[in-house]
Design an enzyme around this catalytic site. Structure first.
Site, PDB file in Angstrom:
ATOM      1  CG  HIS A 182      -2.067   0.926   1.077  1.00  0.00           C
ATOM      2  ND1 HIS A 182      -2.003   2.267   1.346  1.00  0.00           N
ATOM      3  CD2 HIS A 182      -3.323   0.686   0.641  1.00  0.00           C
ATOM      4  CE1 HIS A 182      -3.181   2.822   1.073  1.00  0.00           C
ATOM      5  NE2 HIS A 182      -4.000   1.884   0.653  1.00  0.00           N
TER       6      HIS A 182
ATOM      7  CG  ASP B 203      -8.379  -4.160  -3.116  1.00  0.00           C
ATOM      8  OD1 ASP B 203      -7.574  -3.250  -3.398  1.00  0.00           O
ATOM      9  OD2 ASP B 203      -9.609  -4.008  -3.101  1.00  0.00           O
TER      10      ASP B 203
HETATM   11  C1  SDX Z   1      -6.105   0.072  -3.181  1.00  0.00           C
HETATM   12  O1  SDX Z   1      -4.176   4.533  -2.278  1.00  0.00           O
HETATM   13  C2  SDX Z   1      -5.161   3.951  -1.685  1.00  0.00           C
HETATM   14  O2  SDX Z   1      -5.593   4.413  -0.641  1.00  0.00           O
HETATM   15  C3  SDX Z   1      -5.758   2.753  -2.430  1.00  0.00           C
HETATM   16  C4  SDX Z   1      -6.817   1.959  -1.677  1.00  0.00           C
HETATM   17  C5  SDX Z   1      -8.071   2.762  -1.463  1.00  0.00           C
HETATM   18  O3  SDX Z   1      -8.795   2.447  -0.512  1.00  0.00           O
HETATM   19  O4  SDX Z   1      -8.372   3.648  -2.315  1.00  0.00           O
HETATM   20  O5  SDX Z   1      -6.312   1.538  -0.419  1.00  0.00           O
HETATM   21  C6  SDX Z   1      -7.242   0.733  -2.475  1.00  0.00           C
HETATM   22  O6  SDX Z   1      -5.845   0.399  -4.312  1.00  0.00           O
HETATM   23  C7  SDX Z   1      -5.260  -0.910  -2.415  1.00  0.00           C
HETATM   24  C8  SDX Z   1      -4.054  -1.430  -3.269  1.00  0.00           C
HETATM   25  C9  SDX Z   1      -4.554  -2.540  -4.199  1.00  0.00           C
HETATM   26  N1  SDX Z   1      -3.483  -2.932  -5.125  1.00  0.00           N
HETATM   27  C10 SDX Z   1      -2.855  -4.119  -5.021  1.00  0.00           C
HETATM   28  O7  SDX Z   1      -3.042  -4.911  -4.123  1.00  0.00           O
HETATM   29  C11 SDX Z   1      -1.875  -4.403  -6.167  1.00  0.00           C
HETATM   30  C12 SDX Z   1      -0.558  -4.968  -5.593  1.00  0.00           C
HETATM   31  N2  SDX Z   1       0.127  -3.910  -4.852  1.00  0.00           N
HETATM   32  C13 SDX Z   1       1.029  -3.072  -5.574  1.00  0.00           C
HETATM   33  O8  SDX Z   1       1.026  -3.013  -6.915  1.00  0.00           O
HETATM   34  C14 SDX Z   1       1.594  -1.900  -4.778  1.00  0.00           C
HETATM   35  O9  SDX Z   1       1.871  -2.343  -3.523  1.00  0.00           O
HETATM   36  C15 SDX Z   1       0.739  -0.656  -4.715  1.00  0.00           C
HETATM   37  C16 SDX Z   1       0.339  -0.206  -6.068  1.00  0.00           C
HETATM   38  C17 SDX Z   1      -0.453  -0.886  -3.886  1.00  0.00           C
HETATM   39  C18 SDX Z   1       1.597   0.441  -4.038  1.00  0.00           C
HETATM   40  O10 SDX Z   1       2.626   0.708  -4.892  1.00  0.00           O
HETATM   41  P1  SDX Z   1       3.733   1.819  -4.507  1.00  0.00           P
HETATM   42  O11 SDX Z   1       3.395   2.525  -3.263  1.00  0.00           O
HETATM   43  O12 SDX Z   1       3.970   2.645  -5.741  1.00  0.00           O
HETATM   44  O13 SDX Z   1       4.972   0.950  -4.164  1.00  0.00           O
HETATM   45  P2  SDX Z   1       6.031   0.469  -5.234  1.00  0.00           P
HETATM   46  O14 SDX Z   1       5.318  -0.077  -6.444  1.00  0.00           O
HETATM   47  O15 SDX Z   1       7.026   1.554  -5.408  1.00  0.00           O
HETATM   48  O16 SDX Z   1       6.691  -0.778  -4.468  1.00  0.00           O
HETATM   49  C19 SDX Z   1       7.745  -0.576  -3.540  1.00  0.00           C
HETATM   50  C20 SDX Z   1       8.531  -1.882  -3.575  1.00  0.00           C
HETATM   51  C21 SDX Z   1       8.972  -2.256  -4.986  1.00  0.00           C
HETATM   52  O17 SDX Z   1      10.115  -3.067  -4.848  1.00  0.00           O
HETATM   53  P3  SDX Z   1      11.601  -2.368  -5.083  1.00  0.00           P
HETATM   54  O18 SDX Z   1      11.545  -1.741  -6.468  1.00  0.00           O
HETATM   55  O19 SDX Z   1      11.719  -1.348  -3.958  1.00  0.00           O
HETATM   56  O20 SDX Z   1      12.564  -3.517  -4.988  1.00  0.00           O
HETATM   57  O21 SDX Z   1       7.689  -2.961  -3.132  1.00  0.00           O
HETATM   58  C22 SDX Z   1       7.513  -3.896  -4.204  1.00  0.00           C
HETATM   59  C23 SDX Z   1       7.860  -3.153  -5.481  1.00  0.00           C
HETATM   60  O22 SDX Z   1       8.317  -4.069  -6.474  1.00  0.00           O
HETATM   61  N3  SDX Z   1       6.104  -4.272  -4.176  1.00  0.00           N
HETATM   62  C24 SDX Z   1       5.644  -5.517  -4.350  1.00  0.00           C
HETATM   63  C25 SDX Z   1       4.255  -5.426  -4.182  1.00  0.00           C
HETATM   64  N4  SDX Z   1       3.911  -4.162  -3.928  1.00  0.00           N
HETATM   65  C26 SDX Z   1       5.058  -3.448  -3.925  1.00  0.00           C
HETATM   66  N5  SDX Z   1       6.292  -6.682  -4.615  1.00  0.00           N
HETATM   67  C27 SDX Z   1       5.490  -7.777  -4.735  1.00  0.00           C
HETATM   68  N6  SDX Z   1       4.154  -7.772  -4.584  1.00  0.00           N
HETATM   69  C28 SDX Z   1       3.501  -6.623  -4.315  1.00  0.00           C
HETATM   70  N7  SDX Z   1       2.190  -6.612  -4.160  1.00  0.00           N
END
Ligand code: SDX
Length: 425
Positions: free
Chosen positions: A307, A364
């Site tokens: 998140h 989710d």
């Molecule tokens: C919602 O914003 C809100 O408030 C949203 C929400 C709402 O109520 O409106 O809460 C609802 O959208 C919840 C999120 C649902 N999405 C998912 O579950 C999809 C999977 N999660 C990700 O794609 C990710 O965690 C996000 C999109 C939720 C957050 O992405 P960020 O904050 O941009 O973080 P990032 O992509 O920069 O990740 C940081 C690191 C990265 O690794 P490094 O490059 O530092 O090595 O964490 C890793 C990412 O690769 N990472 C994950 C991961 N999420 C982040 N690795 C594996 N699996 C994951 N799910």
């Protein structure tokens, strides 16, 4: 504590005001930065950038706190109703019993949609994703209520638009589902509460009575409360920026629905179930899928994890996880993917990659398991999220308009070609 920040650049020092919110959050106000220094800031994804000041929802990502207008999500999920929470978010305070009754009755008066909207619905093939149908039907309200196009009309006119979309969203959602399964649509039954009416429109068939299970209706009401607002997330920021051009409420909400659709945002609840189903089909080897999620060369992410704000736990996920156990037990549902989900969570909480990146289950991760137990089909999960988020979108759009915020227009840093002559031909 200083209320000033300083930027030193090219032997110059620029002093910028620091503002502080009611929960001691601090922000550097850069609104004069470019005029004074020629500098802008850049922050892809706005990870460190505030777009507005807001009185609606407070999140503390480190402490796992979520409050709507000061009330904790735990209290609201346990003691309130979705309609009461909708009133709270939109109008700022909990309604009196009389205000709540009037609000509910007003909504009941507008659940029916114009019969011509069925013609729009019938134009969609049955394989149309319900989110695309929903955003189209919401946009069609601009045609049936042309006076809603002017967001600067009276407060009464805006309130009428708010009531109309709150009332018609469940009807649109249920009709989108009926279009997908090729069943005749059901008309609203205003003798029922909001969630029961939705369930009946979704599932009742001409050939049989549909009995509302209070366990299902109550679980749905709690899920909608948990999704109702979440400050400046992707879809809410979309609603605000579309509304900032003075586009209508319906046009802004339709844009929010489309932003929510993405699998990184609201579409994650559908993606989680599809992921868990794949893991189950693959023999339930969660370690293999955890490795894929950590492999930078593998596009697979653990859907429902991580998140932008919550870096300890998503308080909604905690509530939903407990509700999942309760609801499945009450309904006598034994869903093997719930065990897979819990296994993944346990492994991730022990895994250094996830711990280092503060990746925990988000809203989710478990919600789809409950929706499935309630009989909601997976392609409707994000539609459920949209129904829940609607009062939050409305509240944020209304606050942005009442504060007369300027049109959203970010800057950029150009990195393309420098000037070059058009070739002589
Ligand atoms: C919602 O914003 C809100 O408030 C949203 C929400 C709402 O109520 O409106 O809460 C609802 O959208 C919840 C999120 C649902 N999405 C998912 O579950 C999809 C999977 N999660 C990700 O794609 C990710 O965690 C996000 C999109 C939720 C957050 O992405 P960020 O904050 O941009 O973080 P990032 O992509 O920069 O990740 C940081 C690191 C990265 O690794 P490094 O490059 O530092 O090595 O964490 C890793 C990412 O690769 N990472 C994950 C991961 N999420 C982040 N690795 C594996 N699996 C994951 N799910």
């Amino acid at each position: 504590m200083s209320d000033k920040a300083h930027i030193n650049f090219n032997d110059q020092t620029y002093e910028l005001p620091v503002i502080e919110g009611s929960e001691n959050e601090k922000a550097i106000d850069i609104s004069k930065l470019r005029g004074e220094s020629g500098l802008i800031t850049i922050d892809p994804g706005f990870k460190n950038t505030g777009s507005t000041k807001s009185e609606i929802t407070f999140l503390d990502g480190e402490k796992g706190i979520l409050r709507y207008r000061g009330y904790s999500i735990e209290d609201l999920a346990e003691k309130s109703s979705f309609i009461e929470v909708s009133y709270l978010l939109i109008y700022g305070d909990l309604p009196t019993p009389e205000q709540l009754s009037d609000f509910e009755n007003e909504i009941k008066l507008h659940t029916l949609v114009h019969e011509d909207i069925k013609k729009i619905l019938e134009g969609f093939p049955s394989n149309a994703h319900p989110m695309g149908v929903l955003s189209s039907l919401v946009t069609s309200l601009t045609a049936f209520y042309p006076k809603s196009l002017d967001p600067n009309r009276s407060a009464e006119a805006v309130d009428r638009s708010i009531i109309r979309i709150l009332a018609k969203m469940p009807t649109f959602a249920a009709w989108a589902y009926k279009n997908e399964v090729g069943h005749p649509v059901n008309y609203p039954d205003n003798n029922l509460d909001y969630c029961s009416n939705f369930l009946k429109m979704m599932f009742s068939l001409p050939s049989e009575n549909y009995d509302i299970d209070p366990v299902v209706a109550n679980a749905l009401d709690k899920l909608l409360i948990l999704h109702a607002d979440h400050e400046q997330n992707c879809s809410t920021s979309t609603v605000r920026i579309v509304g900032s051009s003075h586009a209508s409420l319906y046009a802004s909400i339709s844009a929010g629905i489309n932003a929510l659709w993405g699998p990184l945002h609201g579409g994650a609840n559908q993606a989680v179930i599809e992921m868990l189903e794949n893991i189950k089909k693959d023999g339930g080897d969660t370690k293999k899928w955890m490795a894929k999620a950590k492999d930078k060369d593998d596009p697979f992410r653990l859907m429902g994890f991580g998140h932008r704000v919550y870096k300890n736990f998503d308080p909604r996920a905690k509530i939903i996880k407990k509700a999942a156990d309760d609801v499945l037990e009450k309904l006598g549902v034994n869903d093997p993917i719930l065990d897979i989900a819990k296994g993944l969570e346990e492994e991730a909480l022990r895994d250094q990659y996830f711990v280092d990146r503060k990746l925990y289950p988000n809203v989710d991760f478990y919600s789809g398991i409950i929706y499935r137990a309630l009989g909601i089909p997976v392609e409707m999960f994000t539609v459920m999220f949209a129904i829940g988020r609607l009062p939050g979108w409305i509240a944020q759009w209304k606050e942005m308009r009442e504060n007369n915020e300027p049109i959203g227009r970010p800057r950029q840093v150009y990195t393309g070609h420098n000037v070059r002559p058009y070739p002589n031909k």
